[in-house]
Design an enzyme around this catalytic site. Sequence first.
Site, mmCIF file in Angstrom:
data_model
loop_
_atom_site.group_PDB
_atom_site.id
_atom_site.type_symbol
_atom_site.label_atom_id
_atom_site.label_comp_id
_atom_site.label_asym_id
_atom_site.label_seq_id
_atom_site.Cartn_x
_atom_site.Cartn_y
_atom_site.Cartn_z
ATOM 1 N N GLY A 47 0.554 -1.272 0.002
ATOM 2 C CA GLY A 47 -0.042 -0.117 -0.006
ATOM 3 C C GLY A 47 0.770 1.289 -0.174
ATOM 4 O O GLY A 47 0.673 2.050 -0.822
ATOM 5 N N ASN A 49 4.111 1.525 -0.900
ATOM 6 C CA ASN A 49 4.860 1.569 -2.035
ATOM 7 C C ASN A 49 3.924 2.232 -3.072
ATOM 8 O O ASN A 49 4.410 2.767 -4.051
ATOM 9 C CB ASN A 49 5.457 0.356 -2.511
ATOM 10 C CG ASN A 49 6.545 -0.112 -1.363
ATOM 11 O OD1 ASN A 49 7.081 0.502 -0.882
ATOM 12 N ND2 ASN A 49 6.769 -1.407 -1.881
ATOM 13 N N GLU A 146 -2.903 -6.986 1.295
ATOM 14 C CA GLU A 146 -2.459 -7.030 2.708
ATOM 15 C C GLU A 146 -3.053 -6.450 3.880
ATOM 16 O O GLU A 146 -2.453 -6.218 4.884
ATOM 17 C CB GLU A 146 -0.954 -6.339 2.651
ATOM 18 C CG GLU A 146 0.181 -7.290 1.650
ATOM 19 C CD GLU A 146 1.483 -6.550 1.750
ATOM 20 O OE1 GLU A 146 2.466 -7.245 1.517
ATOM 21 O OE2 GLU A 146 1.626 -5.393 1.884
ATOM 22 N N ASN A 191 0.433 -9.976 -10.877
ATOM 23 C CA ASN A 191 1.488 -10.230 -11.541
ATOM 24 C C ASN A 191 1.388 -11.845 -12.209
ATOM 25 O O ASN A 191 0.646 -12.632 -11.742
ATOM 26 C CB ASN A 191 2.904 -10.217 -10.776
ATOM 27 C CG ASN A 191 2.972 -11.226 -9.639
ATOM 28 O OD1 ASN A 191 2.165 -12.009 -9.599
ATOM 29 N ND2 ASN A 191 4.176 -10.718 -8.759
ATOM 30 N N THR A 227 0.839 -8.338 -15.272
ATOM 31 C CA THR A 227 2.309 -8.095 -15.363
ATOM 32 C C THR A 227 3.095 -9.309 -15.593
ATOM 33 O O THR A 227 2.871 -10.336 -14.733
ATOM 34 C CB THR A 227 2.618 -7.073 -14.162
ATOM 35 O OG1 THR A 227 2.905 -7.701 -13.117
ATOM 36 C CG2 THR A 227 1.911 -5.827 -14.107
ATOM 37 N N LEU A 228 4.171 -9.135 -16.757
ATOM 38 C CA LEU A 228 5.155 -10.396 -16.755
ATOM 39 C C LEU A 228 6.603 -9.823 -16.741
ATOM 40 O O LEU A 228 7.441 -10.762 -17.639
ATOM 41 C CB LEU A 228 4.622 -10.910 -18.330
ATOM 42 C CG LEU A 228 3.037 -11.309 -18.367
ATOM 43 C CD1 LEU A 228 2.867 -11.272 -19.951
ATOM 44 C CD2 LEU A 228 2.880 -12.555 -17.715
ATOM 45 N N ASP A 254 17.518 -4.599 -9.912
ATOM 46 C CA ASP A 254 16.737 -4.710 -8.947
ATOM 47 C C ASP A 254 14.965 -4.526 -9.027
ATOM 48 O O ASP A 254 14.963 -3.634 -9.196
ATOM 49 C CB ASP A 254 17.338 -3.902 -7.621
ATOM 50 C CG ASP A 254 16.351 -4.135 -6.391
ATOM 51 O OD1 ASP A 254 15.397 -5.140 -6.306
ATOM 52 O OD2 ASP A 254 16.819 -3.803 -5.221
ATOM 53 N N ALA A 257 9.544 -3.737 -6.093
ATOM 54 C CA ALA A 257 8.590 -2.627 -6.364
ATOM 55 C C ALA A 257 8.528 -2.241 -7.899
ATOM 56 O O ALA A 257 7.751 -1.322 -7.901
ATOM 57 C CB ALA A 257 9.184 -1.311 -5.651
ATOM 58 N N ALA A 258 8.899 -3.066 -8.814
ATOM 59 C CA ALA A 258 8.564 -2.926 -10.257
ATOM 60 C C ALA A 258 6.858 -2.992 -10.195
ATOM 61 O O ALA A 258 6.417 -2.140 -10.898
ATOM 62 C CB ALA A 258 9.176 -3.805 -11.079
ATOM 63 N N GLY A 259 6.422 -4.025 -9.672
ATOM 64 C CA GLY A 259 4.910 -4.106 -9.789
ATOM 65 C C GLY A 259 4.175 -2.778 -9.182
ATOM 66 O O GLY A 259 3.294 -2.308 -9.449
ATOM 67 N N ASP A 260 4.900 -2.420 -7.860
ATOM 68 C CA ASP A 260 4.166 -1.385 -6.971
ATOM 69 C C ASP A 260 4.336 -0.092 -8.088
ATOM 70 O O ASP A 260 3.597 0.671 -7.920
ATOM 71 C CB ASP A 260 4.753 -1.103 -5.863
ATOM 72 C CG ASP A 260 4.470 -2.465 -4.794
ATOM 73 O OD1 ASP A 260 3.379 -3.021 -5.118
ATOM 74 O OD2 ASP A 260 5.294 -2.672 -3.919
ATOM 75 N N SER A 299 13.563 3.421 -5.606
ATOM 76 C CA SER A 299 13.934 3.037 -6.889
ATOM 77 C C SER A 299 12.658 3.745 -7.760
ATOM 78 O O SER A 299 12.557 3.878 -9.027
ATOM 79 C CB SER A 299 13.715 1.818 -7.152
ATOM 80 O OG SER A 299 12.556 1.020 -7.166
#
Length: 309
Positions: A47, A49, A146, A191, A227-228, A254, A257-260, A299
């Site tokens: 949440g 992020n 969460e 994802n 997301t892939l 790294d 947090a790509a998805g966030d 990031s």
Amino acid sequence: MVSNPARARVAVVGSLNMDLVARAPRLPQPGETLAGQSFAQVPGGKGGNQAVAAARLGAQVAMVGCVGADANGAQLRAGLEAEQIDCAALETSERASTGVALIIVDAGSQNAIVIVAGSNGEVTPATLSRHEAVLAAADVVVCQLETPPDTVHAALAAAHRLGKTVVLNPAPATGPLPAQWLPLIDYLIPNELEAATLTGLPVRTPDEAAAAAAALRNAGARNVIITLGAQGVLAALGDAAPAHFAAPRVSAIDTTAAGDTFIGGLAAQLAQRAPVGDAIRFAQRAAALSVTRAGAQPSIPTRAEVDAS
Ligand code: ADP
């Protein structure tokens, strides 16, 4: 890109954790005590992020959640406020401590994580009733898994009733979603692992993702965006044929947090009334930038950085 900041309001109903990250040569065995190499304490939680991502990527963001009456809670609140996130609906629990994630990362970047939900478990349907004005003021409402399931259901239902664009990132997923949730959601964004857990189907390629998205749409989901990772995104929007959006090619260091970042960027764009295809491409560029940098919240890029990329 559509830009109408006056309308670009995102409310995030979700978790806030303090991530306690130790690096060690390997993960410990049961009963073993191991010397670590470094320790860092970093604001996290899906949440938090996603709220930070939506704020940096152009939205006015309000956070609905709960921290404990402790130093971690104060630090998480201060971190959100430093991003200009409205914390009027961020409550403080007198009985539960702030959520924490104990993370051990080994030399090969494998990790083992224990999450103690703590105050995130105190975000209840009653919390949402107290702060319904925050949902009413938003254009887009974003939830994850969460916080307690009853709370997620209540948030989806309230946001839908108020006519908001409702985004659910079903993370972490433990099984299929309750059938009555699906009609409340405008954009369901798992994802690949989560899509597999939700459907029981393998989801490793864009074609497999298209089959999983079709299954979720048959079950009642309106728009499904899977997301892939480096393979990009598979989007099944309305009745249109599934579309694959390739990810920008970057050298990832790294992917935390790509998805966030993707979710926050997409929500910010949808709040600005961007067409969904443009919103997906913007969110992908933001997520691609995030994987070229270390860490979770550090990031996440700003809108100016994405526009310049
Ligand atoms: P999660 O972080 O939830 O596992 P993904 O790994 O699917 O989510 O990443 C979310 C999005 O971030 C992807 O759809 C893609 O747009 C972007 N992304 C992730 N990894 C990379 C990568 N290696 N190169 C470029 N983009 C990436």
